[in-house]
Design a protein around this motif. Sequence first.
Motif: not given
Length: 580
Positions: A124-147
């Motif tokens: 947390s001292i050296m991180w790049g600080r870029q901060s993005y929410r994940w979306s519904e699409m991201d949490f569904e991805a494994n179920a959607r394509d089977g990986f």
Amino acid sequence: MNETMNLYLKKESDATHYDAIVVGSGISGGWAAKELTQKGLRVLLLERGRPLEHVTGYDTALKAPWEFTYRDRTPLLTDKMPPQYRIHTYNEQTAHFWFDDRNAPYREIQPFDWRRPDILGGKSIMWGRQSYRWSEMDFEANARDGFGTDWPIRYADLALWYSYVEKFAGISGSREGLPQLPDSDFLPPMQMNCVESHSTRQLKQKMNRVMTIGRTANLSQANPVHTAVGRAPCQYRNMCARGCPYGSYFSSLSATLPAARQTNRLTVRTHSIVSELLYDKDRQRATGVRVIDALTKQPIEFYARLIFLNASTVSTNVILLNSISDRFPNGFGNDSGTLGKYVMDHHFQIGASGRAEGPGFDDQYYYGRRANGIYIPRYRNIGTDKREYLRGFGYQGGASRSGWQRLVAETAGVASNFGEELKEQASQPGPWSMGLVAFGECLPYEDNRITLDQTQTDKWGLPTVVFDVKFRENEKRMRKDMENDAAEMLEAAGLKNVTTYDNNSAPGLAIHEMGGVRMGRDPKTSMLNAHNQLWAAKNVFVTDGACFASTACQNPSLTFMALTARAADYAVGELKKKNI
């Protein structure tokens, strides 16, 4: 302490007994300490690295370039070089923050760039600080394509927790209304410069693509929740990796640990290497942890009713893999056989750059040194766009003007002028350029794994780590678009002399490691349930990157924070109900 909690938590005078133990002091560990102490628990925070004091501990934060012995060009060792020396983050500004790989070497079946901090506050001292929410699409991805296995949560489960952590951490950014990149509770956005603003308009007009200012955990303004722990607005120095004495970016040392200390319920113990979890097979609960003192090498045990593992992805996997017993012969909680598997990271170091020569640029500059860039959200494999690979990627980057360095013949490759003419040239900024670098998603592969070598031990007698993780055909196919699209967008924005690059990217290099202790819906195929709770030991929670079932293409740290705050709330609720 909350009176209700007093009814349930064991009171111990012994200094080795606590209500909760948090392992690791980085982004997720700091959040666990804050949330648990503020909910009334006495917390022991264990950090394997050395102490680091906020403000006074940032030795290089205010140094000028000429004050560095090698002008920030750290010479390589003449003996066998440890892996850390091939990493872009190892330099004279921050070398003192990182772990010396020679004390605990690791083996690579496939190349893996493991970045280990050695300080309180972790990455947390050296991180790049870029901060993005994940979306519904991201949490569904494994179920959607089977990986991979399906995430046991969806965006709706985290939305309120994203808001909760964003307000405390302080995320500056601009609202865009995109379903694939949900907006946050933002502080005012940092300003784009003229080339970035022009490029944003051109991309929207010509390609219907969004370019936005980066969403970063730097305070564009300090609200009362920030000043209450001593934080101030960003100073536009762009020296964040050295540690910020102003507390202008979010870190454990500037934000969550001060908040936890204000409760008078936090105990911090550094130089504490957690080697394994202790287990009571009759109660089916972890009872505590065994620690190796990094200075004395002596073991000591600490006990608690609740344990949060936040040692970072690799180290959390290692602790569980090393916690062997009759009940767990293959690692703590590893009934599914998935521990150490499905390890992931983002692949990057690919993109394009070009020169901006549009009208109205030459007489414009920018304020200070903005510690942030631009972001182009994912657009591939969304809606009707279908590619020959699964998932997608996003871009980070920015525009800037070159400085006096362009006049140094030895580095610029051109002859410089002398005297008054050289001084005049040096007083003027150089030409504008803009670059884009892509970050791509890696699929969760079962045989991308971390194991332990019990025959080779480190300085403290603990088994060493073996990495067998690699990017595969899906990622290679994706990289073609990552490179070509970057050039196409820069050309559409009007840039000239556009060139592409692919500098390759081994796992670990993006420092976004995830997986190995994944969440899921079934204890037969996962380690953790929907609340980040080990299926096999209900008082153990994992909320760092190890818990991830996929990577998305966005930076993961904001999701670490939200998952941790959510899990801590659930864990304390379970304590109150006497379920833990």
